[in-house]
Motif scaffolding. Structure first.
Motif, PDB file in Angstrom:
ATOM      1  N   HIS A 121       0.829  -1.416  -0.192  1.00 27.23           N
ATOM      2  CA  HIS A 121       0.013  -0.138   0.029  1.00 27.23           C
ATOM      3  C   HIS A 121       0.718   1.284   0.024  1.00 27.23           C
ATOM      4  CE1 HIS A 121      -2.672  -2.977   1.980  1.00 27.23           C
ATOM      5  NE2 HIS A 121      -3.295  -2.603   1.027  1.00 27.23           N
ATOM      6  N   GLU A 122       0.296   2.198  -0.236  1.00 27.09           N
ATOM      7  CA  GLU A 122       0.999   3.636  -0.045  1.00 27.09           C
ATOM      8  C   GLU A 122       1.711   4.034   1.115  1.00 27.09           C
ATOM      9  OE1 GLU A 122      -0.025   8.356  -0.625  1.00 27.09           O
ATOM     10  OE2 GLU A 122      -1.839   6.719  -1.151  1.00 27.09           O
ATOM     11  N   ASN A 123       2.943   4.309   1.003  1.00 22.06           N
ATOM     12  CA  ASN A 123       3.647   4.775   2.168  1.00 22.06           C
ATOM     13  C   ASN A 123       3.672   6.055   2.582  1.00 22.06           C
ATOM     14  OD1 ASN A 123       5.551   5.058   3.957  1.00 22.06           O
ATOM     15  ND2 ASN A 123       7.287   3.936   2.828  1.00 22.06           N
ATOM     16  N   PRO A 124       3.038   6.212   3.964  1.00 17.05           N
ATOM     17  CA  PRO A 124       2.640   7.504   4.511  1.00 17.05           C
ATOM     18  C   PRO A 124       3.781   8.475   4.755  1.00 17.05           C
ATOM     19  CG  PRO A 124       1.634   5.823   5.809  1.00 17.05           C
ATOM     20  CD  PRO A 124       2.619   5.053   4.856  1.00 17.05           C
ATOM     21  N   HIS A 125       5.134   7.900   4.805  1.00 16.95           N
ATOM     22  CA  HIS A 125       6.372   8.517   5.001  1.00 16.95           C
ATOM     23  C   HIS A 125       6.619   9.609   3.682  1.00 16.95           C
ATOM     24  CE1 HIS A 125       7.542   6.841   8.832  1.00 16.95           C
ATOM     25  NE2 HIS A 125       7.340   5.793   8.403  1.00 16.95           N
ATOM     26  N   ASP A 126       6.085   8.954   2.486  1.00 19.38           N
ATOM     27  CA  ASP A 126       5.948   9.869   1.290  1.00 19.38           C
ATOM     28  C   ASP A 126       5.638  11.180   1.589  1.00 19.38           C
ATOM     29  OD1 ASP A 126       7.438   7.758   0.076  1.00 19.38           O
ATOM     30  OD2 ASP A 126       5.300   7.127  -1.068  1.00 19.38           O
ATOM     31  N   GLU A 127       4.763  11.520   2.392  1.00 20.31           N
ATOM     32  CA  GLU A 127       4.190  12.841   2.580  1.00 20.31           C
ATOM     33  C   GLU A 127       4.972  13.526   3.730  1.00 20.31           C
ATOM     34  OE1 GLU A 127       1.912  13.769   0.566  1.00 20.31           O
ATOM     35  OE2 GLU A 127       2.019  11.895  -0.527  1.00 20.31           O
ATOM     36  N   LEU A 128       5.848  12.838   4.543  1.00 14.97           N
ATOM     37  CA  LEU A 128       6.405  13.425   5.588  1.00 14.97           C
ATOM     38  C   LEU A 128       7.810  13.956   5.184  1.00 14.97           C
ATOM     39  CD1 LEU A 128       5.493  10.883   8.406  1.00 14.97           C
ATOM     40  CD2 LEU A 128       4.120  13.087   7.695  1.00 14.97           C
ATOM     41  N   SER A 129       8.254  14.802   6.008  1.00 14.97           N
ATOM     42  CA  SER A 129       9.723  15.245   5.955  1.00 14.97           C
ATOM     43  C   SER A 129      10.679  14.039   6.747  1.00 14.97           C
ATOM     44  CB  SER A 129      10.038  16.458   6.634  1.00 14.97           C
ATOM     45  OG  SER A 129       9.655  16.419   8.130  1.00 14.97           O
ATOM     46  N   PRO A 130      11.977  14.045   6.437  1.00 11.55           N
ATOM     47  CA  PRO A 130      12.751  12.702   6.999  1.00 11.55           C
ATOM     48  C   PRO A 130      12.739  12.906   8.706  1.00 11.55           C
ATOM     49  CG  PRO A 130      13.834  13.850   5.036  1.00 11.55           C
ATOM     50  CD  PRO A 130      12.625  14.654   5.379  1.00 11.55           C
ATOM     51  N   SER A 131      12.757  14.273   9.165  1.00  8.40           N
ATOM     52  CA  SER A 131      12.780  14.396  10.489  1.00  8.40           C
ATOM     53  C   SER A 131      11.477  14.145  11.078  1.00  8.40           C
ATOM     54  CB  SER A 131      12.908  16.119  10.877  1.00  8.40           C
ATOM     55  OG  SER A 131      12.000  16.883  10.275  1.00  8.40           O
ATOM     56  N   MET A 132      10.267  14.293  10.557  1.00 11.15           N
ATOM     57  CA  MET A 132       9.064  13.882  11.259  1.00 11.15           C
ATOM     58  C   MET A 132       8.935  12.131  10.929  1.00 11.15           C
ATOM     59  SD  MET A 132       6.138  14.671  12.682  1.00 11.15           S
ATOM     60  CE  MET A 132       6.212  16.574  12.392  1.00 11.15           C
ATOM     61  N   SER A 133       9.340  11.757  10.042  1.00  9.81           N
ATOM     62  CA  SER A 133       9.366  10.468   9.674  1.00  9.81           C
ATOM     63  C   SER A 133      10.252   9.639  10.991  1.00  9.81           C
ATOM     64  CB  SER A 133      10.030   9.909   8.437  1.00  9.81           C
ATOM     65  OG  SER A 133       9.165  10.292   7.383  1.00  9.81           O
ATOM     66  N   GLY A 134      11.263  10.277  11.418  1.00  9.67           N
ATOM     67  CA  GLY A 134      12.359   9.901  12.219  1.00  9.67           C
ATOM     68  C   GLY A 134      11.705  10.066  13.742  1.00  9.67           C
ATOM     69  N   VAL A 161       8.296   9.704  14.234  1.00 12.36           N
ATOM     70  CA  VAL A 161       7.284   8.541  14.131  1.00 12.36           C
ATOM     71  C   VAL A 161       7.901   7.262  14.479  1.00 12.36           C
ATOM     72  CG1 VAL A 161       5.539   7.358  12.859  1.00 12.36           C
ATOM     73  CG2 VAL A 161       5.805   9.792  12.428  1.00 12.36           C
ATOM     74  N   LEU A 162       9.166   6.935  13.840  1.00 13.49           N
ATOM     75  CA  LEU A 162       9.841   5.855  14.159  1.00 13.49           C
ATOM     76  C   LEU A 162      10.278   5.632  15.615  1.00 13.49           C
ATOM     77  CD1 LEU A 162       9.814   5.238  11.075  1.00 13.49           C
ATOM     78  CD2 LEU A 162      12.083   4.470  11.204  1.00 13.49           C
ATOM     79  N   VAL A 163      10.717   6.740  16.172  1.00 13.37           N
ATOM     80  CA  VAL A 163      11.449   6.921  17.344  1.00 13.37           C
ATOM     81  C   VAL A 163      10.431   6.558  18.549  1.00 13.37           C
ATOM     82  CG1 VAL A 163      12.294   8.254  19.527  1.00 13.37           C
ATOM     83  CG2 VAL A 163      13.400   8.218  17.025  1.00 13.37           C
ATOM     84  N   ALA A 164       8.989   6.998  18.090  1.00 11.42           N
ATOM     85  CA  ALA A 164       7.910   6.979  19.011  1.00 11.42           C
ATOM     86  C   ALA A 164       7.538   5.727  19.360  1.00 11.42           C
ATOM     87  CB  ALA A 164       6.774   7.758  18.596  1.00 11.42           C
ATOM     88  N   HIS A 165       7.910   4.701  18.698  1.00 13.39           N
ATOM     89  CA  HIS A 165       7.402   3.245  18.768  1.00 13.39           C
ATOM     90  C   HIS A 165       7.923   2.636  20.323  1.00 13.39           C
ATOM     91  CE1 HIS A 165      10.999   1.389  17.030  1.00 13.39           C
ATOM     92  NE2 HIS A 165      10.754   0.123  17.405  1.00 13.39           N
ATOM     93  N   VAL A 166       9.019   3.192  20.560  1.00 15.37           N
ATOM     94  CA  VAL A 166       9.626   2.795  21.638  1.00 15.37           C
ATOM     95  C   VAL A 166       9.113   3.100  22.653  1.00 15.37           C
ATOM     96  CG1 VAL A 166      12.000   2.781  23.005  1.00 15.37           C
ATOM     97  CG2 VAL A 166      12.282   2.459  20.595  1.00 15.37           C
TER      98      VAL A 166
END
Length: 489
Positions: free
Chosen positions: A333-346, A348-353
């Motif tokens: 499916h479509e990757n939501p990170h395509d609409e985000l800046s690298p810092s915002m994507s980072g 989101v990933l960090v938040a899972h911890v």
């Protein structure tokens, strides 16, 4: 008489002061105990190490003194005997403290179990034979809740105290030592509560052997031996039944995670694992594969493989909050990170911890699981989005903004989980999954984590890392073995 009593009191006082000094110098124990996690008493208890040792010493002395109803001369002998035993224990823990990982919580458990066993022994032996006293019960509890080393030390020390109370007869204490040692040896292999029955049978036969030997050497008559066999059966039965009854209480009260508790946490009917399977199937599969890698690696370096497996199951539960932001759950499916800046994507990933820790606390998972979730990425760099950010705006990118803010692994098991997590994620993206390429991936991950300082807070060694590398390479080769192409009609 008064002079002798005063002298005894002064010697006891000097010994207690000696214990205070040695414990404060040699065993770094925090004076406060925080009963945290899932126990029913969420409060702190002030319990200095010197107080624990002093109370134990006085309790044992009073027990032996009253039991023997001895003269002042014999009381002096008891005092000297106990001083020798306690000095041995103190110096043993002084050299083995790091291996035991002795902390304030464990100290409180030792204190509670030893005092309970002394009181129970006094009450029990006033009505029944000392042979039927369930010493393996307390030994097993210490082995499961604290350390096998502490449990074995306790079994020998308690047997010595029992020997003194029986006028230095070694017959009964020897049977108790045999039963306790067999229990501790076999308890490490326990994977379900039902297996405790087998341990009870082994305790019975371990104590039966010296009883038969005593009969063959005419140390006890046939009638006494028959009585002893009945007492041994009582001992083994009581030990098993009371372990099954008290272990869950101790696990909850002291927030300890035993192998039995881990087996229950590994049940896939656990609500969190069921949610992971339904809402984030890609992450669920990743956790299963990570568990296989981590379990075998832990086995290779003689760590708790069951703990490594269970921690792997839960390490990514934080992805339940936003599963679609993690590529393993996108399924084309479509990757939501395509609409985000690298810092915002980072972010989101960090938040899972952080989200994983929150989920774990909400579902009352054990502290060891929470620590594994918090430490499985350490302070690693999110390389994909970091390099993507550099491509877009090299001058305004800080590496620190793309690092996980969690703690570095504090244990070998959590270090293994960190390696297994990265290895599994990279291996599934490979086109070439030959043995050589898989080995290269494992070694590269380990080298990167090592040079990045991710293992600086745990005691893992280069030898351990070498064994982990070999183990994970073997498991990966098994996962991605070649298959023939099947023709379908």
């Amino acid at each position: 008489m008064k002079i002798l009593n005063d002298w005894l009191k002064s010697k006891i006082k000097q010994f207690l002061l000696f214990l205070v000094k040695k414990l404060d110098e040699d065993i770094p124990i925090t004076p406060k105990i925080r009963l945290s996690g899932n126990n029913i008493f969420k409060k702190e208890i002030n319990l200095p190490a010197w107080l624990v040792t002093s109370v134990l010493f006085v309790a044992v002395f009073i027990m032996l003194y009253k039991q023997a109803a001895c003269s002042n001369k014999e009381a002096l002998g008891i005092l000297l005997f106990l001083i020798a035993v306690f000095v041995f224990v103190i110096f043993y823990f002084r050299t083995e403290a790091k291996k035991i990982n002795l902390d304030s919580n464990k100290l409180f458990i030792i204190f509670f179990i030893v005092i309970s066993s002394l009181l129970f022994y006094q009450i029990y032996t006033s009505k029944l034979s000392a042979i039927s006293f369930p010493l393996p019960l307390f030994t097993v509890l210490l082995a499961l809740l604290v350390s096998v080393r502490v449990a074995i030390t306790y079994a020998f020390v308690f047997s010595l105290i029992m020997m003194l109370g029986e006028n230095f007869s070694v017959l009964n204490p020897m049977m108790h030592i045999c039963g306790s040692l067999i229990a501790v040896i076999n308890i490490r292999k326990i994977r379900s509560r039902a297996q405790f029955v087998r341990v009870g049978i082994k305790i019975f036969f371990a104590m039966l052997v010296p009883a038969v030997i005593y009969y063959l050497f005419d140390l006890r008559s046939l009638y006494e031996t028959e009585e002893t066999v009945a007492y041994i059966a009582t001992n083994a039965s009581l030990s098993v039944l009371m372990i099954l009854a008290f272990l869950p209480i101790f696990e909850s009260f002291f927030s300890r995670t035993t192998n039995i508790k881990l087996i229950e946490l590994a049940d896939f009917n656990n609500p969190l694992l069921k949610r992971l399977m339904l809402e984030a199937p890609g992450t669920y599969h990743h956790c299963l594969m990570t568990a296989s890698l981590a379990e075998q690696a832990a086995e290779a370096i003689e760590e708790n493989s069951l703990l490594a497996r269970v921690c792997s199951y839960y390490h990514d539960i934080g992805k339940l909050k936003n599963p679609e932001y993690f590529i393993e759950n996108q399924a084309g499916h479509e990757n939501p990170h395509d609409e985000l800046s690298p810092s915002m994507s980072g972010l989101v990933l960090v938040a899972h911890v952080k989200d994983g820790v929150a989920f774990a606390k909400k579902n009352k998972l054990d502290k060891v699981i929470i620590d594994a979730i918090n430490q499985h990425h350490g302070t690693s760099l999110i390389q994909y989005f970091y390099f993507k950010a550099i491509e877009q705006d090299k001058d305004n990118v800080s590496e620190q903004d793309f690092r996980y803010p969690g703690e570095k692994p504090k244990t070998k098991v959590n270090a293994i989980l960190m390696i297994a997590d990265s290895v599994e994620a990279i291996a599934r993206t490979l086109q070439d999954r030959s043995a050589g390429k898989l080995q290269e991936v494992v070694e590269k991950v380990i080298n990167n984590k090592f040079t990045d300082g991710q293992f600086s807070d745990c005691s893992i060694t280069l030898e351990d890392l070498s064994k982990i590398s070999k183990s994970m390479t073997t498991v990966l080769c098994g996962m991605y073995h070649a298959r023939i192409e099947y023709k379908t009609r």
